[in-house]
Design a protein around this motif. Structure first.
Motif: not given
Length: 586
Positions: A256-264, A299-300, A328-331
């Motif tokens: 998918n060339d992107f990653v979602v980061i969550v906390e728990g 991914t970046n 890296m690109d951040v959203k």
């Protein structure tokens, strides 16, 4: 555990694995003729100089000189020791490794023992969850929407309110108490003995990129404290080097060339279970540069998802500057008040979660939005405070074009000329050194005789030349001792009918210089088939001539020294040797 590994088994492993597949699991490779190219993972560079050869099953960086085969790459990149790299590739290739007797266990590495203990502990916790006493904990998971197959996939478990349940279990497996303590699973009592670290908690095993159990996270089911408890750092677990779920999400992240980061943990588990696979969790710890580089293999592009109650926390947003430093690109996504990813997916569904993620704010825009709500930009002090906070982020960008664009936009937003913003930017120091500094790597210049290097290339490419050259060359024909060692080994292996493929040949040396010589030689420009034998003959002739020339030079120097010392006998011997040399080769 494995014993000494015979050369033929190492060769078998190397013949079955594909170095391109191995390395592309860590960094993106692009086709470049017969080879593949990438930016070197061992030093920072803008222009790709890291080459991988599928034909020779080797890699070489023309920037820093790092070279090797599949074993060497894993040892270097994953900080494995040699047996660990062999075990990993043996499993991947289906090769059975020889085993030693249990009496040899002392030779096994501490890390291997700790992984074994962690795996046993995970099985124990998981068995507890599926026991009659674990019904309450299992019901908790099921009521939160966790499916049975998800419980199994993540090896979720539970510990009961007992002080020594795990100790008893592991001691019955003949595990040493000091090793269990080193794994972070037990704690010493003041008056002697030990007790379990995790008690009366649901358990989340933490895996590394290779799905080995590194550590554990525990959460209480009542109101006792602390609510969350994690393993301490151990020889195999460093908090800032791992990300929860990456072992399962890495392929989807790349796709998918992107990653979602969550906390728990649960914030990761629920979206993943429902089909959102390119997601990982930071487990509530501060993000590190090492974690950013870990993600950068796949991914970046990063999308950070925060709970609704963190909508205005600048401290959380500042932590994302780490990704900017890594290029890296951040959203950013802020969920509605009262929601975290777990509850949002349960209530709104994974399709809605995906929609929110795809409409994420650019970090610059979101941070500016928060600051505008917090400060009055109609006043000078408000403009100052907004500019200062935004410049801290802008200063992290390495790309001059992006930096210029954001300076322009900030100028327009607060109504201040770019020249004044640039002046303030100049007052901000370079990114602070709380992160690991970028290392400038200088390539090792081995200064190998070009003729000797070319001859190695020819011998590696045309095995029939080895048989011919071993009758015309001697090890002392080479000026460089490393090259002499390479050629001698090739002759010896040829005589025994052994494999002389480059990736296997490297296993006969424990020398980074020799690895570099072999790889650099193979990446020399290709020669036509018709000319290789003639070139080899010319190389041999040149080496012989250079050997004689060097011998003459040395004799000339010794003669001059004997004359200076007045050593008539030594002078006579050297003069005779010099004349004989001239007669022989003229």
């Amino acid at each position: 555990m494995i014993g000494r590994i015979p050369d033929n088994i190492l060769e078998d492993i190397l013949s079955r694995v594909d170095i391109v597949e191995i390395i592309s699991g860590y960094i993106p490779l692009k086709k470049a003729g017969r080879n593949f190219r990438a930016c070197c993972p061992f030093h920072h560079e803008k222009t790709p100089s890291f080459m991988v050869s599928p034909d020779r099953q080797i890699y070489h960086c023309f920037g820093c000189g790092e070279s090797g085969n599949a074993f060497k790459f894993l040892m270097r990149h994953e900080r494995m020791d040699f047996p660990e790299a062999v075990q990993l590739l043996a499993r991947k290739s289906g090769v059975i490794l020889p085993e030693t007797k249990s009496s040899d266990n002392g030779a096994n590495s501490i890390s291997t023992e700790l992984f074994k203990i962690n795996e046993l502990a995970a099985l124990f916790f998981e068995a507890n969850l599926n026991s009659q006493l674990g019904a309450k904990a299992k019901d908790y998971f099921l009521k939160r929407g966790v499916k049975q197959e998800t419980l199994k996939l993540f090896k979720l478990g539970v510990t009961f309110d007992k002080w020594d349940a795990l100790i008893t279990y592991l001691r019955n497996k003949s595990i040493n108490l000091s090793l269990i303590e080193k794994a972070g699973l037990i704690l010493p009592k003041e008056n002697g003995g030990y007790y379990d670290r995790f008690r009366n908690r649901i358990i989340f095993p933490i895996f590394d990129i290779r799905s080995r159990v590194l550590a554990f996270g525990g959460r209480v089911l009542d109101n006792s404290t602390p609510k969350y408890l994690n393993s301490p750092e151990t020889p195999v677990y460093v908090k800032g080097r791992n990300l929860y779920g990456l072992n399962l999400a890495k392929d989807s992240i790349r796709e998918n060339d992107f990653v979602v980061i969550v906390e728990g943990y649960m914030d990761f588990i629920m979206p993943f279970q429902e089909g959102f696979k390119n997601i990982i969790a930071s487990c509530g710890t501060a993000l590190t540069n090492e974690q950013a580089r870990l993600l950068k293999r796949y991914t970046n592009k990063v999308v950070m998802v925060y709970d609704g109650d963190k909508a205005g926390e600048l401290a959380s947003l500042r932590s994302l500057d780490i990704f900017i430093e890594e290029g890296m690109d951040v959203k950013v996504v802020i969920l509605p008040q009262g929601h975290d990813p777990d509850s949002f997916v349960l209530k709104e569904g994974v399709a809605k979660f995906r929609e929110v993620v795809l409409n994420a704010y650019n970090l610059f825009d979101y941070k500016l939005k928060i600051l505008r709500n917090r400060h009055n930009i109609k006043e000078a002090e408000g403009k100052r405070d907004v500019a200062l906070e935004m410049l801290l982020t802008i200063n992290k960008f390495k790309n001059s074009i992006i930096k210029a664009e954001y300076i322009n936009r900030l100028s327009e937003e607060i109504g201040i000329g770019e020249e004044h913003i640039l002046e303030e930017l100049g007052k901000i120091k370079a990114p602070a050194s709380r992160f690991e500094p970028v290392k400038e790597v200088s390539k090792r210049n081995l200064q190998i005789n070009p003729t000797e290097r070319l001859l190695i290339k020819l011998m590696l490419e045309e095995k029939n030349l080895i048989d011919k050259l071993r009758n015309t060359l001697a090890p002392d024909d080479f000026q460089d001792q490393r090259v002499s060692k390479i050629v001698s080994t090739m002759f010896e292996l040829f005589e025994k009918g052994k494999n002389i493929e480059t990736s296997s040949l490297m296993q006969h040396f424990n020398d980074v210089d020799i690895d570099q010589i072999l790889c650099e030689s193979l990446f020399l420009p290709e020669l036509s088939m018709d000319s290789k034998e003639k070139v080899a003959d010319d190389c041999v002739k040149r080496l012989k001539e250079e050997k004689v020339k060097l011998k003459k030079k040395n004799l000339h120097n010794e003669i001059a020294r004997a004359q200076k010392l007045g050593d008539e006998q030594r002078l006579s011997e050297l003069t005779e040797e010099f004349h004989n040399l001239i007669k022989k080769f003229n």
